[in-house]
Design an enzyme around this catalytic site. Structure first.
Site, PDB file in Angstrom:
ATOM      1  N   TYR A   1       6.602  15.575   6.307  1.00  0.00           N
ATOM      2  CA  TYR A   1       7.750  15.369   5.300  1.00  0.00           C
ATOM      3  C   TYR A   1       8.046  16.695   4.675  1.00  0.00           C
ATOM      4  O   TYR A   1       9.212  17.251   4.863  1.00  0.00           O
ATOM      5  CB  TYR A   1       7.119  14.412   4.043  1.00  0.00           C
ATOM      6  CG  TYR A   1       6.644  13.250   4.494  1.00  0.00           C
ATOM      7  CD1 TYR A   1       7.431  12.030   3.965  1.00  0.00           C
ATOM      8  CD2 TYR A   1       5.696  12.828   5.279  1.00  0.00           C
ATOM      9  CE1 TYR A   1       7.024  10.677   4.226  1.00  0.00           C
ATOM     10  CE2 TYR A   1       5.472  11.377   5.757  1.00  0.00           C
ATOM     11  CZ  TYR A   1       6.158  10.487   5.013  1.00  0.00           C
ATOM     12  OH  TYR A   1       6.189   9.098   5.403  1.00  0.00           O
TER      13      TYR A   1
ATOM     14  N   GLU B   1      11.033   2.050   5.556  1.00  0.00           N
ATOM     15  CA  GLU B   1      12.320   2.063   5.864  1.00  0.00           C
ATOM     16  C   GLU B   1      12.963   0.694   6.614  1.00  0.00           C
ATOM     17  O   GLU B   1      13.884   1.363   7.683  1.00  0.00           O
ATOM     18  CB  GLU B   1      12.835   3.450   6.179  1.00  0.00           C
ATOM     19  CG  GLU B   1      12.234   3.811   7.599  1.00  0.00           C
ATOM     20  CD  GLU B   1      10.905   4.392   7.641  1.00  0.00           C
ATOM     21  OE1 GLU B   1      10.107   4.151   6.490  1.00  0.00           O
ATOM     22  OE2 GLU B   1      10.503   5.081   8.427  1.00  0.00           O
TER      23      GLU B   1
ATOM     24  N   ASP C   1      -2.230   6.835  12.617  1.00  0.00           N
ATOM     25  CA  ASP C   1      -1.819   6.651  11.183  1.00  0.00           C
ATOM     26  C   ASP C   1      -2.363   8.369  10.594  1.00  0.00           C
ATOM     27  O   ASP C   1      -1.862   8.611   9.378  1.00  0.00           O
ATOM     28  CB  ASP C   1      -2.665   5.624  10.589  1.00  0.00           C
ATOM     29  CG  ASP C   1      -2.133   4.336  10.762  1.00  0.00           C
ATOM     30  OD1 ASP C   1      -0.851   4.274  11.318  1.00  0.00           O
ATOM     31  OD2 ASP C   1      -2.864   3.404  10.454  1.00  0.00           O
TER      32      ASP C   1
ATOM     33  N   HIS D   1      15.168   8.194  -0.505  1.00  0.00           N
ATOM     34  CA  HIS D   1      14.373   8.487   0.779  1.00  0.00           C
ATOM     35  C   HIS D   1      14.494   7.374   1.653  1.00  0.00           C
ATOM     36  O   HIS D   1      14.918   7.587   2.969  1.00  0.00           O
ATOM     37  CB  HIS D   1      12.955   8.754   0.322  1.00  0.00           C
ATOM     38  CG  HIS D   1      12.075   8.922   1.502  1.00  0.00           C
ATOM     39  ND1 HIS D   1      11.793  10.289   1.905  1.00  0.00           N
ATOM     40  CD2 HIS D   1      11.429   8.333   2.695  1.00  0.00           C
ATOM     41  CE1 HIS D   1      10.992  10.185   3.134  1.00  0.00           C
ATOM     42  NE2 HIS D   1      10.884   9.052   3.446  1.00  0.00           N
ATOM     43  N   GLU D   2      14.358   6.124   1.173  1.00  0.00           N
ATOM     44  CA  GLU D   2      14.421   4.827   2.330  1.00  0.00           C
ATOM     45  C   GLU D   2      15.591   4.599   2.866  1.00  0.00           C
ATOM     46  O   GLU D   2      15.853   4.575   4.035  1.00  0.00           O
ATOM     47  CB  GLU D   2      13.902   3.758   1.549  1.00  0.00           C
ATOM     48  CG  GLU D   2      12.574   3.849   1.155  1.00  0.00           C
ATOM     49  CD  GLU D   2      11.413   4.524   1.949  1.00  0.00           C
ATOM     50  OE1 GLU D   2      11.604   4.413   3.038  1.00  0.00           O
ATOM     51  OE2 GLU D   2      10.335   4.918   1.456  1.00  0.00           O
TER      52      GLU D   2
ATOM     53  N   HIS E   1      16.576   7.315   5.511  1.00  0.00           N
ATOM     54  CA  HIS E   1      16.138   6.849   7.028  1.00  0.00           C
ATOM     55  C   HIS E   1      17.103   5.958   7.595  1.00  0.00           C
ATOM     56  O   HIS E   1      17.030   5.919   8.967  1.00  0.00           O
ATOM     57  CB  HIS E   1      14.889   5.924   6.745  1.00  0.00           C
ATOM     58  CG  HIS E   1      13.507   6.763   6.721  1.00  0.00           C
ATOM     59  ND1 HIS E   1      13.203   7.552   7.731  1.00  0.00           N
ATOM     60  CD2 HIS E   1      12.482   6.998   5.663  1.00  0.00           C
ATOM     61  CE1 HIS E   1      12.171   8.057   7.392  1.00  0.00           C
ATOM     62  NE2 HIS E   1      11.634   7.726   6.268  1.00  0.00           N
TER      63      HIS E   1
ATOM     64  N   PRO F   1       0.759  -1.144   0.062  1.00  0.00           N
ATOM     65  CA  PRO F   1      -0.052   0.031  -0.056  1.00  0.00           C
ATOM     66  C   PRO F   1       0.884   1.270  -0.105  1.00  0.00           C
ATOM     67  O   PRO F   1       0.324   2.411  -0.107  1.00  0.00           O
ATOM     68  CB  PRO F   1      -0.958  -0.070   1.605  1.00  0.00           C
ATOM     69  CG  PRO F   1       0.027  -1.151   2.318  1.00  0.00           C
ATOM     70  CD  PRO F   1       0.850  -1.995   1.147  1.00  0.00           C
TER      71      PRO F   1
ATOM     72  N   GLY G   1       4.692   3.452  -0.821  1.00  0.00           N
ATOM     73  CA  GLY G   1       5.782   3.681  -1.626  1.00  0.00           C
ATOM     74  C   GLY G   1       7.018   2.769  -1.290  1.00  0.00           C
ATOM     75  O   GLY G   1       7.647   1.868  -1.850  1.00  0.00           O
ATOM     76  N   GLY G   2       7.514   3.018   0.061  1.00  0.00           N
ATOM     77  CA  GLY G   2       8.313   2.392   0.566  1.00  0.00           C
ATOM     78  C   GLY G   2       8.139   2.294   2.270  1.00  0.00           C
ATOM     79  O   GLY G   2       7.455   3.086   2.599  1.00  0.00           O
TER      80      GLY G   2
HETATM   81 ZN   LIG Z   1       9.846   8.185   5.082  1.00  0.00          ZN
END
Ligand SMILES: [Zn+2]
Length: 631
Positions: A411, A301, A403, A325-326, A329, A296, A298-299
């Site tokens: 962000y 970490e 959540d 991005h990941e 992290h 669900p 993007g990624g």
């Molecule tokens: Zn992130």
């Protein structure tokens, strides 16, 4: 674009925390319900955990689980090492959600335990009575098939169609649905695990993975660095490994492996560049796990092993900022973590800032500027859509689903604040600050307030004429953007504005636009800034010139399909339907469902697609979109 991690989850507000609590282990919840008394957020108080780490802290987890794909259950035990923080503390309170507890033992002897009242947001507290000499507690349990943090996929829902697949997603507070533990980011633990699977499948975790392990259905893992519970992760499937560098590689189903390894081949360079700038990578290997399209987000970490959506495999590396991005992290987030979900911006804002910097180091300033402008536009639309209280970096989440913290605010607004500091004191000085910051707080979980105190002693002391505490507090505690906030600019995008304008005013035909050098970013900027309403003939002209309906780039296709829905451009509807059915990444499908739901005909199509797609969607994607369809 590039809404990262699971940022665009945007779960709708559907829970309220109103159930009375009568069981034990109510510490967090009673404070959390008592908003009349608690006028101010108590910094460092985690309103999303029942656990009591200030009395008894869990330091290590030893997990032994068997994955039963038929029953859709993880079965086994969790053994927790504990340290008493307060003399005489004799009740350990753990977080659980929908877990079936079979027994609890200390030194092999059963001990008393009780489950308290359940709360829709928080789950159920598990209170365990400890003998005076207890140093370890073992909980024997199994998960529910509906565990919010575990998705069980049938073979049909995978790329290879032959084998089932399992993956977990613990952030924000879903670890408790598959492990009884202190599910608060301020508690860091090390862990060992033994996972049993069907013999032909491979298990991987956010821990030491041996790429060359024998595939025998019995896998052992160790995570020697202390991590918060939201970073515990497990995946099981028909996975193969391909190395990308000395320390980097990719796990994927065989059908996706080659394309993924080619798309993400710069990962090793990203790792090296980030180390040069921000200090050593502290986690040994860095591998990627490519999930089925139903993932669900993007990624995610997960340390040593980022979980990645296949929707960013575009064939031209245009969407690899997700990997940056990941990876980032590993410094901001996994090494220095937010202590509570209110402080998420410390995690995601720093990571978003680092992502832009990594992309610039790797691909140059044009790419940096384009991605920053797209991020800024995305932030502006979130600021327009969110209530003021949710536009603050340090958000008040008391009584809410954790959540709900995920929006562009932590962000992009977080990153923009850091960009302002960088511009005021200079890049070199700011990079030095970041290097020291990661070193100073390595393997700690900190609050916004701890960060501010650190800032007092460092940058605010060193640059009193350039920075002020009042300005920083305005960024963190006030809605919107402060006056004079940086506004990213891109020369490449100014050219696109001109081209778009000429086409819209019929001074140039679509097939006269020279797009041979356009990157994905230029396409997204061109499409995302078109007017909402366009005549069918203009859309047809664009589609004929550039085959947008058939675009294999999932981000470009998304932007085009949004335009198609807004204008009821029917030639794109077959593709739209397939897109909704085949992709489960919430960021990509939710805006389409929301737009479709605005007309009765659109809602009909949305309902048909949703019902067909539902079996393959993650529970979080289902929850986020079911409000848009007919019952
Ligand atoms: Zn992130």
């Amino acid at each position: 674009m590039n809404k990262l991690c699971w940022i665009c989850l945007a779960v709708p507000v559907m829970f309220s925390c109103s159930q009375p609590v009568t069981g034990s282990g109510e510490t967090a919840l009673s404070q959390h319900n008592d908003t009349a008394v608690a006028k101010h957020i108590e910094a460092g108080n985690d309103y999303h955990s029942f656990s009591n780490p200030d009395e008894i802290t869990v330091t290590h987890l030893d997990l032994a689980l068997t994955a039963d794909f038929e029953q859709k259950q993880l079965k086994g035990r969790a053994t927790l090492d504990i340290v008493r923080q307060q003399a005489g503390a004799d009740t350990l309170v753990l977080d659980t959600r929908d877990l079936n507890i079979n027994s609890v033992t200390v030194n092999g002897q059963s001990v008393d335990y009780s489950l308290g009242a359940s709360d829709a947001n928080l789950g159920t507290p598990l209170s365990i009575s400890l003998p005076a000499n207890a140093k370890q507690v073992t909980v024997n349990y199994h998960t529910s098939p509906e565990a919010s943090g575990v998705q069980w996929l049938t073979p049909a829902q995978t790329a290879g169609k032959q084998h089932p697949f399992l993956f977990t997603q613990a952030q924000a507070i879903h670890a408790r649905s598959f492990i009884p533990l202190q599910d608060s980011p301020q508690v860091r633990i090390t862990y060992d695990a033994n996972i049993k699977t069907p013999a032909n499948l491979l298990a991987v975790m956010s821990a030491s993975n041996n790429p060359h392990t024998e595939r025998d259905g019995d896998y052992s893992f160790s995570m020697p660095q202390p991590i918060p519970s939201y970073l515990i992760a497990l995946a099981i499937g028909d996975l193969q490994f391909q190395a990308m560098g000395d320390r980097t590689g990719v796990y994927a189903e065989p059908a996706l492996l080659k394309a993924a390894a080619a798309e993400f081949e710069d990962t090793e360079s990203m790792l090296e560049l980030t180390e040069e700038k921000y200090g050593p990578y502290r986690w040994d290997r860095y591998d990627l796990l490519i999930l089925p399209p139903s993932f669900p987000f993007g990624g995610m970490e997960n340390p040593r092993l980022s979980f990645i959506t296949p929707t960013v495999i575009a064939g031209d590396k245009s969407l690899v900022s997700l990997i940056a991005h990941e990876l980032a992290h590993s410094w901001s987030g996994n090494t220095v973590t937010n202590a509570t979900w209110r402080d998420l911006w410390l995690n995601e804002g720093f990571t978003t800032y680092l992502t832009y910097r990594i992309m610039e180091m790797l691909y140059g300033p044009d790419r940096y500027n384009m991605e920053a402008v797209l991020g800024y536009q995305s932030l502006q639309s979130d600021i327009d859509a969110l209530p003021e209280a949710d536009q603050k970096l340090a958000i008040d989440l008391r009584g809410r689903n954790a959540d709900e913290v995920f929006s562009d605010i932590p962000y992009e607004k977080g990153a923009l604040m850091l960009r302002e500091i960088e511009q005021k004191i200079g890049r070199e000085a700011f990079d030095k600050f970041l290097l020291n910051y990661f070193e100073h707080f390595a393997f700690e979980s900190i609050t916004t307030d701890v960060f501010l105190t650190y800032l007092d002693k460092t940058l605010l002391k060193d640059y009193p004429e350039k920075l002020s505490r009042a300005r920083i507090e305005q960024w963190i505690f006030q809605p919107g953007l402060p006056e004079g906030a940086p506004e990213p600019q891109s020369d490449a995008f100014s050219d696109i504005d001109e081209v778009r304008q000429r086409w819209l005013t019929d001074k140039r035909d679509a097939n006269e636009i020279d797009t041979t050098l356009w990157t994905t970013h230029e396409w997204l900027y061109f499409l995302n800034n078109l007017p909402d309403s366009l005549p069918a003939q203009k859309l047809e002209e664009l589609d004929n010139a550039f085959s947008l309906t058939q675009s294999q780039n999932n981000e470009i296709a998304h932007s085009w399909l949004m335009i198609a829905v807004k204008n009821e451009y029917k030639p794109a509807y077959d593709r739209l339907y397939k897109y909704l059915v085949n992709i489960g990444r919430n960021k990509l499908v939710k805006p389409l469902y929301r737009e479709l739901a605005k007309t009765p005909q659109g809602k009909k199509l949305a309902t048909k697609a949703f019902n067909e797609a539902k079996a393959g969607y993650h529970p979080l994607t289902i929850k986020a979109n079911e409000g848009f369809i007919n019952d």
